[in-house]
Design a protein around this motif. Structure first.
Motif, short mmCIF file in Angstrom:
data_model
loop_
_atom_site.label_atom_id
_atom_site.label_comp_id
_atom_site.label_asym_id
_atom_site.label_seq_id
_atom_site.Cartn_x
_atom_site.Cartn_y
_atom_site.Cartn_z
N LYS B 71 0.72 -1.15 -0.02
CA LYS B 71 -0.18 -0.14 -0.17
C LYS B 71 1.02 1.28 0.20
CE LYS B 71 -2.10 -0.90 4.07
NZ LYS B 71 -2.12 -2.38 5.20
N TYR B 73 0.41 5.64 1.33
CA TYR B 73 -0.71 6.19 1.61
C TYR B 73 -0.17 7.20 0.77
CZ TYR B 73 -1.96 2.63 4.71
OH TYR B 73 -2.55 1.68 5.43
N ASN B 78 -3.55 11.68 2.61
CA ASN B 78 -3.42 9.77 3.44
C ASN B 78 -4.38 9.14 2.59
OD1 ASN B 78 -1.93 8.84 5.24
ND2 ASN B 78 -4.03 8.71 6.89
N PRO B 91 -13.03 1.76 2.85
CA PRO B 91 -13.65 1.88 2.20
C PRO B 91 -13.28 3.43 1.01
CG PRO B 91 -13.57 3.63 4.34
CD PRO B 91 -12.85 2.48 4.34
N ASP B 92 -12.54 3.87 0.77
CA ASP B 92 -12.42 4.90 0.03
C ASP B 92 -12.82 4.01 -1.54
OD1 ASP B 92 -11.95 7.22 2.03
OD2 ASP B 92 -9.17 6.27 2.05
#
Ligand code: SRM
Ligand SMILES: Cc1cc2nc3c(=O)[nH]c(=O)nc-3n(C[C@H](O)[C@H](O)[C@H](O)COP(=O)(O)OP(=O)(O)OC[C@H]3O[C@@H](n4cnc5c(N)ncnc54)[C@H](O)[C@@H]3O)c2cc1C
Ligand code: SF4
Ligand code: FES
Lengths: 815, 117
Positions: B71, B73, B78, B91-92
């Motif tokens: 991942k 950020y 962020n 949930p983005d």
């Protein structure tokens, strides 16, 4: 290898929560079997009250549906009561003969309602209030046109039952043994307000009445009291208390007192058997609310998963009454007594009563709120975190919104805001969006709201409002939020626990910290990586090497990233004093690199904005050449020391504020701190350098120097507290170093001095920095020692290191 | 050695962009391209990933973010983006282009479509 077998007895809130927590930690470790005496999947028992009122349907309160059990490969036996456990063979047996072997057993049998031993208690028409079956019994009585209901017990359950039956059209009398309702959660004035308001809704009360018999031949017809009087009844609900359900545990030979006795690891006397929930007794207490049970479930899961480090050390609980329209909140111990003092606010006209009990350390020990409970969550937090409230004592009862009259901090009352009100100004999220997300996505915690809506995830000034919205949207459910604030989602440990582990176990790398504390993922995340990196370098400055990849880009690139991906460069201008030569050098750099914007900052220096990343090293080399070092405008570090002209020029100046400011900046630059730190020195009380909104501010006076701490001019304005007066510049320096070191050693990462001081109390800071001279000297020494490793200009360092400067240029340019 | 599998790999053109060593572990470097920068990431396990250097939220340069496992950020607000798919982490919501990568003899290759190569 075949999986180990876990059997859970009790398909209720605590047992299933423990299973959920276990599945998060170790999804494949066990083959899980759950026995439940009730014929249902796990539901939210708390919400039986709204079901009884008709405000919610049974389907609304299901927590885990059949698909959930199936999806996790869990064997669920509903409607089967476990009647026998063979601890030798490790087998459980249910009333219908179903057997299941176990390696680990979890008891979560909850409680049984207490039935008072009076004649007639077995008659049809006598009910308790514990499960769906009881709600069905009550609703059936109400629907069949029965008129009179008597509820025995004026506690939380009794009043919720009475309110529900009233809503269903019955004529309800509440019978209570003593003179005050909810006497365990409320004091006398609050009880009385509650009783008045329930009477206004139509409930009848018989206070101080002892039930002698329940009357009737084939069905209840009434209740008779000790004094000989009787009331008619078609339905009697007994809600006089609960008893931990330990019959099975006793029969198995486990050590029980009031509940099954468990240790801090939630283990019973048989190490293969755990117990959680209302049936368990921990350090002498059997809890009867969901929040502590969920904490127990978390600890239990940690041990079942074989991690073995979590400890349950008990909980402070808070209660709310779920009667729509009645606001009541109670937490902690408000019995008063030796050494405690009360703060009380009373407005009978509005039906508002608030009482806080403080202990001898000025921490909140208990609170009772009636009529206006908006600040309940805030008081509860102050109580749990044992915050010293002496500084805010005079404003405390007016609520969080009144603390600091200029900030956006606490916010107003969220419940009264319209759906279109903007809550999070940074991310443009309005109230309706938050409420919808909470309802639709079943969110329970602040973290979840942040993740789903972005509200409260930037500057955080709306956190209080978001918490209020959560509380008002979830109602009674919000009490289920865990109390300890975890550092981030990679761990359950708090900031303080991580710091202590680093110090006590001499951990020197982030990998060690994450392994030692069982982080959920190897690399951590963008929240915990910078925090751990800071704790490591602040604790072991001589040993730990900084990890650039764990720093936010600004600190990695030593410049502030801008919205278009370019950077801004701010050289240090000591105390805000510059020369024509320096200005010329800056002008030349600005021209050479075609800097689009040159701006005077709010911190008395010059910002070069819009610089391409690959130009940074060259620009730094040129600035270094002219004698500049990095201004750390990007860092959780010392930013600026603002000064005024002072005695040297100003007709009012009392001391050399400019020179002192420059000295302080030379002493403190380069230090890494939990959050940014700003200093200022003003030459007289006119305070042109705004020293009283700085983290450490000096106001020069004729007799010496006033030292001020904990100011903040940002999101929530806070004026400083006066720390003390000193006579010499040398003392200013020592106090400044000691103060900064205490802050460096104690504050949580990303906590500025203002919230830190509000958390630990000014008295604590004075104790260490003013009163304890020896301690102050040691703190200052530790500060100077760490500065030996920190005062290296990162620009010069990066320019020298060829390898690093490559990172500023593209790896490749494709045509 | 890491290869991101892609069924249509044949239609892609592999381009060498530099040495694995030149990318800091848990960090990234950018490859400039006429159609926009490409961020090339390296994680702790020396896996290499390439994404269009534009965050689906407001265009933040992902190459400047903090890298954890698979991942990154975003440095501006962020948001988490999966390195192996370019998808925002729930949930983005949102997505940025993900390019296949390969490491051979310490050299990093990324695959671009013929049209964009
Ligand atoms: C450049 C500057 C505005 C200006 O043009 O004047 C500025 C710019 C930024 N401020 Fe500031 N602040 C600047 C002075 C201030 C001041 C005034 C002061 O220092 O006297 C304040 C209020 C005083 C205070 O901090 O108590 C201030 C309160 C903030 C805050 C709120 C801090 C708080 O605790 O509430 C933030 C947000 C944060 O740090 O998390 C912030 C964050 C920022 C950031 C870093 C936002 C970001 O994360 O990108 C801005 C960076 C822009 C850039 O790339 O340079 N800035 N900022 C000022 C730089 C001063 C310097 O020379 O270093
Ligand atoms: C009406 C009502 C309102 C409440 N309101 C609140 C509130 O506002 N806030 C709050 O924090 N708390 C509230 N509570 C308390 C809360 O619901 C309980 O603390 C919580 O449900 C206890 O969880 P538990 O798992 O220990 O027990 P339970 O949820 O009761 O689960 C135990 C389960 O085990 C089963 N069982 C028992 N023995 C056996 C056996 N031998 N074999 C198989 N199964 C067995 C039982 O049938 C039961 O289903 C309320 C309770 C009620 C009844
Ligand atoms: S410079 Fe400061 S006040 Fe201005 S937009 Fe940026 S963070 Fe906000
Ligand atoms: S631009 Fe990436 S999170 Fe906003």
């Amino acid at each position: 290898m075949s999986k180990r077998k876990l059997v859970v007895i009790g398909n209720g809130m605590a047992g299933v929560r423990a299973v959920e927590e276990l599945l998060n930690l170790a999804p494949d470790l066990y083959e899980i079997t759950i026995f439940g005496a009730e014929p249902h999947v796990n539901y939210n028992r708390i919400l039986l009250s709204p079901v009884l009122c008709g405000e919610k349907s049974p389907a609304d309160i299901i927590l885990n549906d059949a698909d959930w059990y199936a999806g996790h490969g869990i064997t669920l036996h509903t409607g089967k009561r476990v009647t026998e456990v063979d601890r030798h063979q490790r087998i459980v047996r249910a009333d219908d003969g179903t057997e299941a072997p176990y390696d680990r057993l979890l008891l979560a049998t909850g409680s049984d309602p207490f039935i008072i031993p009076v004649p007639g208690r077995d008659l049809p028409g006598v009910a308790t209030f514990r499960d769906f079956k009881d709600v069905d019994t009550m609703l059936a009585a109400a629907k069949s046109g029965k008129r009179h209901a008597v509820v025995i017990g004026g506690g939380l359950l009794g009043l919720e039952a009475a309110n529900g039956l009233l809503k269903q059209g019955m004529d309800v009398t509440v019978v209570h043994l003593v003179q005050a309702l909810m006497e365990r959660q409320l004091d006398a004035p609050a009880s009385l307000l509650l009783q008045r308001s329930l009477e206004q809704r139509g409930l009848h009360f018989r206070m101080g009445a002892q039930t002698e018999a329940i009357l009737g031949e084939t069905h209840v017809t009434g209740v008779r009291f000790k004094d000989g009087t009787e009331v008619p009844a078609d339905l009697v609900v007994m809600a006089v208390g609960i008893r931990p359900n330990v019959s099975l545990a006793k029969q198995m030979g486990l050590h029980c007192e009031r509940g099954v006795v468990v240790s801090d690891t939630m283990q019973t006397y048989d190490p293969a058997i755990y117990a959680v929930g209302e049936c368990a007794q921990h350090r002498g207490i059997a809890y009867g609310l969901v929040a502590p049970l969920y904490e127990q479930a978390k600890v239990c899961a940690n041990h079942l998963a074989g991690l073995g480090y979590a400890r349950y050390t008990g909980s402070v609980t808070a209660t709310k009454l779920k009667v729509t329209g009645i606001d009541l909140f109670s937490a902690g111990d408000f019995s008063g007594g030796e050494g405690t003092h009360d703060i009380v606010f009373q407005d009978p006209g509005r039906g508002v009563y608030k009482r806080l009990v403080l202990d001898e350390h000025n921490c909140i020990k208990g609170s009772v709120l009636y009529g206006d409970t908006g600040d309940g969550a805030w008081y509860f937090q102050l109580l749990r975190e044992r915050t010293d409230v002496s500084e805010m004592r005079d404003m405390l009862l007016f609520g969080q919104a009144h603390l600091g009259d200029s900030g956006r901090g606490g916010g107003s009352n969220a419940a009264s805001l319209p759906d279109t009100a903007e809550i999070c100004g940074c991310n443009g999220v309005c109230k309706g969006t938050i409420v919808n997300a909470i309802v639709d996505k079943k969110l329970f915690t602040l973290e979840e709201v942040r993740a789903h809506t972005k509200a409260s995830s930037s500057c955080g000034s709306c956190t209080g409002l978001v918490e209020q919205i959560l509380a008002s949207t979830l109602g009674g459910d919000y009490s289920a939020v865990p109390s300890k604030k975890a550092l981030c989602r990679c761990t359950d440990h708090s900031h303080d626990e991580v710091r202590n582990a680093i110090r006590e176990h001499h951990l020197t790398t982030a990998e060690q910290v994450r392994a030692f504390m069982n982080w959920r993922n190897a690399d951590g995340c963008s929240s915990c990586r910078p925090a751990i990196n800071y704790y490591l370098i602040a604790t072991w400055p001589a040993e730990v090497s900084d990890d650039p990849q764990s720093r936010f880009i600004n600190e990695r690139a030593h410049a502030n990233i801008q919205k278009d991906g370019t950077y801004s460069v701010i050289p240090r201008i000591w105390g805000g004093v510059t020369t024509a030569g320096e200005l010329r050098a800056i002008a030349e750099v600005a021209e050479k690199y075609a800097v689009p914007t040159v701006k005077i900052t709010g911190g008395q220096r010059i910002d070069l904005l819009g610089v391409k990343k690959e130009d940074l090293p060259g620009m730094w080399a040129d600035l270094n050449q002219a004698g500049f070092v990095s201004g750390h405008a990007y860092g959780k570090a010392l930013r600026t020391v603002k000064t005024c002209v002072g005695k040297e020029w100003c007709r009012f100046g009392t001391q050399d504020s400019t020179g002192l400011g420059i000295d302080l900046e030379k002493m403190t630059w380069g230090t890494w701190t939990p959050h940014k730190v700003k200093l200022a020195v003003s030459g007289c009380p006119r305070n042109c350098a705004e020293a009283t909104i700085k983290d450490f501010g000096v106001v020069c006076v004729d007799s010496g120097y006033e030292l001020h701490v904990g100011g903040n001019g940002g999101v929530k304005v806070r004026a400083t507290d006066l720390l003390c007066n000193v006579k010499t510049e040398a003392e200013v320096a020592e106090y400044c170093a000691a103060f900064l070191q205490l802050y460096r050693e104690e504050a949580h990462y990303l906590e500025r001095t203002a919230p830190w001081i509000e958390r630990v109390g000014l008295a604590h800071v004075k104790q260490h920095v003013v009163e304890d001279a020896e301690g102050r000297r040691k703190l200052a020494e530790r500060f100077y020692e760490s500065q030996r490793y920190a005062q290296i200009d990162p620009w010069a360092q990066l320019v020298e290191q060829e390898r690093d400067s490559h990172q500023f240029a593209p790896l490749q340019r494709l045509a | 050695m890491s290869t991101t599998q892609n069924p249509a790999a044949d239609a892609l053109q592999w381009i060498e962009v530099g040495a694995l060593e030149a990318i800091p572990p848990l960090g990234a470097r950018i490859v400039q391209h006429p159609q926009g920068d490409i961020a090339v990431f390296r994680n702790r396990a020396d896996e290499v990933f390439a994404l269009r250097d534009r965050c689906p939220h407001r265009g933040g340069p992902l190459s400047q973010g903090i890298v954890c496992e698979r991942k990154v950020y975003c440095p501006l607000h962020n948001m988490g983006i999966a390195l192996d798919t370019g998808q925002a982490i729930a949930p983005d919501e949102g997505e940025t282009t993900c390019f296949p990568t390969r490491v051979e003899n310490g050299r990093v290759y990324i695959a671009l479509h013929e049209a964009t190569a």
